[in-house]
Scaffold this motif. Sequence first.
Motif, PDB file in Angstrom:
ATOM      1  N   ASP A 194       0.813  -1.212   0.000  1.00 29.17           N
ATOM      2  CA  ASP A 194       0.000   0.000   0.000  1.00 29.17           C
ATOM      3  C   ASP A 194       0.848   1.265   0.000  1.00 29.17           C
ATOM      4  N   GLU A 195       2.167   1.114   0.122  1.00 26.57           N
ATOM      5  CA  GLU A 195       3.062   2.274   0.049  1.00 26.57           C
ATOM      6  C   GLU A 195       3.725   2.405  -1.317  1.00 26.57           C
ATOM      7  N   LEU A 196       3.421   1.491  -2.237  1.00 29.78           N
ATOM      8  CA  LEU A 196       4.038   1.523  -3.560  1.00 29.78           C
ATOM      9  C   LEU A 196       3.233   2.406  -4.498  1.00 29.78           C
ATOM     10  N   SER A 197       3.907   2.912  -5.513  1.00 25.02           N
ATOM     11  CA  SER A 197       3.200   3.652  -6.557  1.00 25.02           C
ATOM     12  C   SER A 197       2.352   2.683  -7.378  1.00 25.02           C
ATOM     13  N   GLY A 198       1.482   3.235  -8.212  1.00 23.89           N
ATOM     14  CA  GLY A 198       0.635   2.381  -9.033  1.00 23.89           C
ATOM     15  C   GLY A 198       1.441   1.476  -9.952  1.00 23.89           C
ATOM     16  N   GLY A 199       2.482   2.027 -10.567  1.00 23.48           N
ATOM     17  CA  GLY A 199       3.322   1.236 -11.452  1.00 23.48           C
ATOM     18  C   GLY A 199       4.105   0.171 -10.708  1.00 23.48           C
ATOM     19  N   GLU A 200       4.598   0.506  -9.513  1.00 26.84           N
ATOM     20  CA  GLU A 200       5.326  -0.480  -8.712  1.00 26.84           C
ATOM     21  C   GLU A 200       4.400  -1.604  -8.264  1.00 26.84           C
ATOM     22  N   ARG A 201       3.187  -1.248  -7.864  1.00 29.64           N
ATOM     23  CA  ARG A 201       2.227  -2.275  -7.448  1.00 29.64           C
ATOM     24  C   ARG A 201       1.875  -3.175  -8.628  1.00 29.64           C
ATOM     25  N   GLY A 209       0.052   1.326 -16.939  1.00 30.02           N
ATOM     26  CA  GLY A 209       0.626   1.925 -15.734  1.00 30.02           C
ATOM     27  C   GLY A 209       2.120   1.765 -15.592  1.00 30.02           C
ATOM     28  N   ASP A 238       6.082   2.346 -16.821  1.00 27.20           N
ATOM     29  CA  ASP A 238       6.849   3.295 -17.619  1.00 27.20           C
ATOM     30  C   ASP A 238       7.404   2.566 -18.848  1.00 27.20           C
TER      31      ASP A 238
END
Length: 237
Positions: free
Chosen positions: A116-123, A147, A149
């Motif tokens: 829940d602390e990750l960015s959308g792309g990281e998740r 989502g 890069d």
Amino acid sequence: DLAVEPGEILALLGPNGAGKTTLLRTLAGLLAPASGQVMLDGEDLAGIDRRWRGRRSAFLPQERTVHWPIAARIVVALGRRPHGGAVDRLSPADAAAVERALAAVDAQGLADRPVDELSGGERARVLIARALAQDAGILIADEPLAGLDPAHQLELARQLQAIAREGRSVVLALHDLSLAARFATRVAIVKDGRLMAVGAPEQALSEDMMAQAFGIRASIATIGGVPVVVPVATARW
């Protein structure tokens, strides 16, 4: 009728609401077909045990939601559940599969962070890793590149090619026509719940089909040996 063969990447293309997600969920056994059958290796999917099905096919939904603040590594380890592995007591084989999946999406550095602390792309990369960790013969993915890069889009597309080269099957929904033209073995174009075209990208992605399916005028070219689909205008213009 639509068949997916070992060793291929089949890209589902079509406008919003065309039925791509419904088709993927039906292939994954999450929706029952209104008529006909979904066959997996010659068996009716409806009669296959859920855990055994999870060993043979992995599904990545379009949603990128995780409801608990758990570490990314645990999320990826959930992909081993069809193999009987408990996420808190992974066997050496399960642990190795988790590490391979994290490495495949460049997420080793995210492994110990709460999702829940990750960015959308990281998740998105972590959830892709969860599907990869299943080591299934068929990967079904709904917009897996959304989502991400550009660098991670290209790297994931190459990973999907590597999966196909191993003799596994990849079925994914895409909106990026250029990525489909570049990386897919075949494309299936869907509109209003029906298949309009199925074939090699250079055949199915014709200018006429782009107008029929998407309502656009598009230029199809090759730049540096890479196929590119450029929407020029809506067809009515």
